[in-house]
Write an enzyme that holds these catalytic residues in place. Structure first.
Site, PDB file in Angstrom:
ATOM      1  N   ASN A  46     -12.893   4.994   1.214  1.00  0.00           N
ATOM      2  CA  ASN A  46     -12.044   4.440   2.259  1.00  0.00           C
ATOM      3  C   ASN A  46     -12.910   3.881   3.391  1.00  0.00           C
ATOM      4  OD1 ASN A  46     -12.652   7.218   2.718  1.00  0.00           O
ATOM      5  ND2 ASN A  46     -10.982   7.410   4.185  1.00  0.00           N
ATOM      6  N   GLU A  48     -12.341   2.711   7.279  1.00  0.00           N
ATOM      7  CA  GLU A  48     -11.427   2.625   8.412  1.00  0.00           C
ATOM      8  C   GLU A  48     -11.913   1.580   9.410  1.00  0.00           C
ATOM      9  OE1 GLU A  48      -9.691   7.177   8.209  1.00  0.00           O
ATOM     10  OE2 GLU A  48     -10.968   6.629   9.901  1.00  0.00           O
ATOM     11  N   CYS A  57      -8.000   1.881   1.624  1.00  0.00           N
ATOM     12  CA  CYS A  57      -8.210   3.133   0.895  1.00  0.00           C
ATOM     13  C   CYS A  57      -9.265   2.967  -0.208  1.00  0.00           C
ATOM     14  CB  CYS A  57      -6.920   3.586   0.233  1.00  0.00           C
ATOM     15  SG  CYS A  57      -5.547   3.805   1.346  1.00  0.00           S
ATOM     16  N   GLU A  59      -9.084   3.848  -3.329  1.00  0.00           N
ATOM     17  CA  GLU A  59      -8.539   3.384  -4.606  1.00  0.00           C
ATOM     18  C   GLU A  59      -8.504   1.865  -4.659  1.00  0.00           C
ATOM     19  OE1 GLU A  59      -7.308   5.618  -2.466  1.00  0.00           O
ATOM     20  OE2 GLU A  59      -5.825   6.923  -3.408  1.00  0.00           O
ATOM     21  N   CYS A  88      -1.822   6.870  -1.785  1.00  0.00           N
ATOM     22  CA  CYS A  88      -0.723   6.430  -0.924  1.00  0.00           C
ATOM     23  C   CYS A  88       0.127   5.378  -1.641  1.00  0.00           C
ATOM     24  CB  CYS A  88      -1.269   5.877   0.390  1.00  0.00           C
ATOM     25  SG  CYS A  88      -1.933   4.202   0.271  1.00  0.00           S
ATOM     26  N   CYS A  91      -1.592   1.975  -2.446  1.00  0.00           N
ATOM     27  CA  CYS A  91      -2.506   2.035  -3.590  1.00  0.00           C
ATOM     28  C   CYS A  91      -1.738   2.127  -4.897  1.00  0.00           C
ATOM     29  CB  CYS A  91      -3.465   3.211  -3.443  1.00  0.00           C
ATOM     30  SG  CYS A  91      -4.680   2.928  -2.146  1.00  0.00           S
TER      31      CYS A  91
HETATM   32 ZN   LIG Z   1      -4.081   4.255  -0.437  1.00  0.00          ZN
END
Ligand SMILES: [Zn+2]
Length: 134
Positions: A46, A48, A57, A59, A88, A91
């Site tokens: 991930n 940010e 993210c 993934e 999430c 994703c």
């Molecule tokens: Zn995600």
């Protein structure tokens, strides 16, 4: 069919790549490892951003890396977090673009497999490319 050896390789790859996660705001580090049908593994972490909504993210990083190198078919993805968090919704949707048979391995940083589930089960009634057929 995913062998136990491949399952462990994916989880270990996700654990190892997780150290590169850039998560200064949430401190929630995520590592992912995506196995393509051609046998290659693409990792992701991930990333940010101070403008929170532009965060991405692990993934999706793994998927975008693979797709940008011409891959379109995926077998499995391992996702590793401290507490075995699940992918999430964003994703799940991106993964669904490439097929609902994808196997998702959710593990913790000690390598414990917390859950193994197909994308079809994780995202029921998914909106897929077929949804655009008229
Ligand atoms: Zn995600």
């Amino acid at each position: 069919m995913l062998t136990d050896e491949l399952r462990q390789t994916l989880i270990q790859t996700a654990i190892e790549t997780r150290r590169w996660a850039y998560a200064p705001y949430s401190n929630y580090l995520v590592g992912a490892a995506l196995l393509t049908s051609s046998g290659r593994i693409y990792d992701g972490i991930n990333v940010e951003s101070a403008a929170y909504s532009t965060t991405i993210c692990a993934e999706r990083v793994a998927v975008f890396k693979a797709v940008s190198e011409g891959e379109r078919e995926f077998q499995a993805i391992a996702v590793v977090t401290e507490n075995g968090g699940s992918p999430c919704g964003s994703c799940r949707q991106v993964l669904a673009e490439f097929g609902l048979d994808l196997l998702i391995l959710i593990a913790d940083i000690d390598g414990n497999l917390r859950e193994e589930i197909s994308l079809a089960d994780l995202l029921p009634n998914a909106f897929t490319p077929k949804s655009l057929d008229r």
